[in-house]
Design a protein around this motif. Structure first.
Motif, PDB file in Angstrom:
ATOM      1  N   LEU A  81       0.810  -1.214   0.000  1.00 20.79           N
ATOM      2  CA  LEU A  81       0.000   0.000   0.000  1.00 20.79           C
ATOM      3  C   LEU A  81       0.847   1.270   0.000  1.00 20.79           C
ATOM      4  O   LEU A  81       0.342   2.347  -0.282  1.00 20.79           O
ATOM      5  N   TYR A  83       3.446   3.466  -1.737  1.00 25.44           N
ATOM      6  CA  TYR A  83       4.018   3.660  -3.069  1.00 25.44           C
ATOM      7  C   TYR A  83       5.321   4.435  -3.030  1.00 25.44           C
ATOM      8  O   TYR A  83       6.131   4.337  -3.935  1.00 25.44           O
ATOM      9  N   GLN A  96       3.511   8.455   0.125  1.00 21.23           N
ATOM     10  CA  GLN A  96       2.476   8.287  -0.905  1.00 21.23           C
ATOM     11  C   GLN A  96       1.944   6.865  -0.748  1.00 21.23           C
ATOM     12  O   GLN A  96       2.713   5.905  -0.779  1.00 21.23           O
ATOM     13  N   THR A  98      -1.772   4.078  -1.035  1.00 22.18           N
ATOM     14  CA  THR A  98      -3.099   3.791  -1.549  1.00 22.18           C
ATOM     15  C   THR A  98      -3.787   2.851  -0.570  1.00 22.18           C
ATOM     16  O   THR A  98      -3.224   2.505   0.468  1.00 22.18           O
ATOM     17  N   THR A 101      -8.932  -0.728  -1.814  1.00 14.97           N
ATOM     18  CA  THR A 101     -10.094  -0.303  -2.584  1.00 14.97           C
ATOM     19  C   THR A 101     -10.561   1.056  -2.060  1.00 14.97           C
ATOM     20  O   THR A 101     -10.401   1.339  -0.869  1.00 14.97           O
ATOM     21  N   PRO A 102     -11.131   1.904  -2.895  1.00 21.28           N
ATOM     22  CA  PRO A 102     -11.634   3.189  -2.401  1.00 21.28           C
ATOM     23  C   PRO A 102     -12.732   3.036  -1.349  1.00 21.28           C
ATOM     24  O   PRO A 102     -12.961   3.936  -0.549  1.00 21.28           O
ATOM     25  N   LEU A 131      -2.828  10.285  -0.329  1.00 19.05           N
ATOM     26  CA  LEU A 131      -3.588   9.101  -0.716  1.00 19.05           C
ATOM     27  C   LEU A 131      -3.831   9.159  -2.219  1.00 19.05           C
ATOM     28  O   LEU A 131      -4.389  10.126  -2.718  1.00 19.05           O
ATOM     29  N   VAL A 132      -3.360   8.134  -2.936  1.00 23.32           N
ATOM     30  CA  VAL A 132      -3.500   8.109  -4.394  1.00 23.32           C
ATOM     31  C   VAL A 132      -4.236   6.839  -4.812  1.00 23.32           C
ATOM     32  O   VAL A 132      -4.215   5.833  -4.115  1.00 23.32           O
ATOM     33  N   TRP A 133      -4.863   6.911  -5.968  1.00 25.34           N
ATOM     34  CA  TRP A 133      -5.604   5.752  -6.479  1.00 25.34           C
ATOM     35  C   TRP A 133      -5.038   5.265  -7.813  1.00 25.34           C
ATOM     36  O   TRP A 133      -5.526   4.291  -8.365  1.00 25.34           O
ATOM     37  N   ASP A 134      -4.058   5.969  -8.317  1.00 25.63           N
ATOM     38  CA  ASP A 134      -3.465   5.586  -9.598  1.00 25.63           C
ATOM     39  C   ASP A 134      -1.966   5.444  -9.420  1.00 25.63           C
ATOM     40  O   ASP A 134      -1.318   6.400  -8.997  1.00 25.63           O
ATOM     41  N   PRO A 136      -3.853   1.718  -9.453  1.00 15.53           N
ATOM     42  CA  PRO A 136      -4.662   1.016  -8.450  1.00 15.53           C
ATOM     43  C   PRO A 136      -3.873  -0.144  -7.827  1.00 15.53           C
ATOM     44  O   PRO A 136      -3.021  -0.740  -8.473  1.00 15.53           O
ATOM     45  N   TRP A 137      -4.177  -0.415  -6.580  1.00 19.88           N
ATOM     46  CA  TRP A 137      -3.518  -1.522  -5.890  1.00 19.88           C
ATOM     47  C   TRP A 137      -3.988  -2.843  -6.474  1.00 19.88           C
ATOM     48  O   TRP A 137      -5.140  -3.009  -6.860  1.00 19.88           O
TER      49      TRP A 137
END
Length: 153
Positions: A81, A83, A96, A98, A101-102, A131-134, A136-137
């Motif tokens: 998680l 990055y 940084q 993630t 899941t959101p 917190l980043v989503w791209d 994705p994990w």
């Protein structure tokens, strides 16, 4: 077309052995230049502590390894998680990360916990979590230890 080939052989009584090197011969040979001489004489640069391998950086990583996902018995670092971790020369940490899941139940609390734990590392002045989503994990981001713990290896 189907010719038979023969190899010529010669019988000899003895073969003269090649000359052996002697210690007394060592003075007559010029030593080849040692290309590693300058390289081996160099001392490694001292780590400031803020880059990977440095004391402060590794202390932050250890703090991250103490935070466990509440649903999975694996720490967030080995879970993949995290990055990136950056530490400025002023000893401010930026993490940084993630989530799996959101819609993760700890989406609101996990970044705050990471910020508190990293900020509590001796030597860290301030901690910021992004917190980043791209990208994705996905499970491929997990360490081998985490995969082993979860029975995926």
């Amino acid at each position: 077309m189907n010719e038979e080939r023969k190899i010529a052989t010669e019988k000899v009584e003895a073969v003269t052995p090649p000359p052996r090197a002697r210690v007394s011969d060592a003075d007559t040979f010029a030593r080849k230049k040692d290309y590693l001489e300058g390289f081996l004489a160099q001392k490694p640069a001292q780590l400031s502590g803020t880059e990977p391998g440095g004391d402060l950086y590794e202390a932050v990583i250890e703090a991250l390894k103490e935070i466990y996902d509440p649903e999975i018995p694996v720490n967030i670092y080995d879970l993949g998680l995290i990055y990136g971790v950056q530490i400025t020369p002023d000893h401010h940490a930026r993490v940084q990360m993630t989530l799996t899941t959101p819609h993760c139940p700890v989406a609101e609390s996990m970044p705050g916990e990471v910020e508190l734990r990293v900020g509590a590392v001796p030597g860290i002045g301030d901690a910021e979590v992004e917190l980043v989503w791209d990208p994705p994990w996905d499970p491929q981001k997990m360490s081998d230890e985490a995969k082993l713990e979860l029975g995926m290896l």
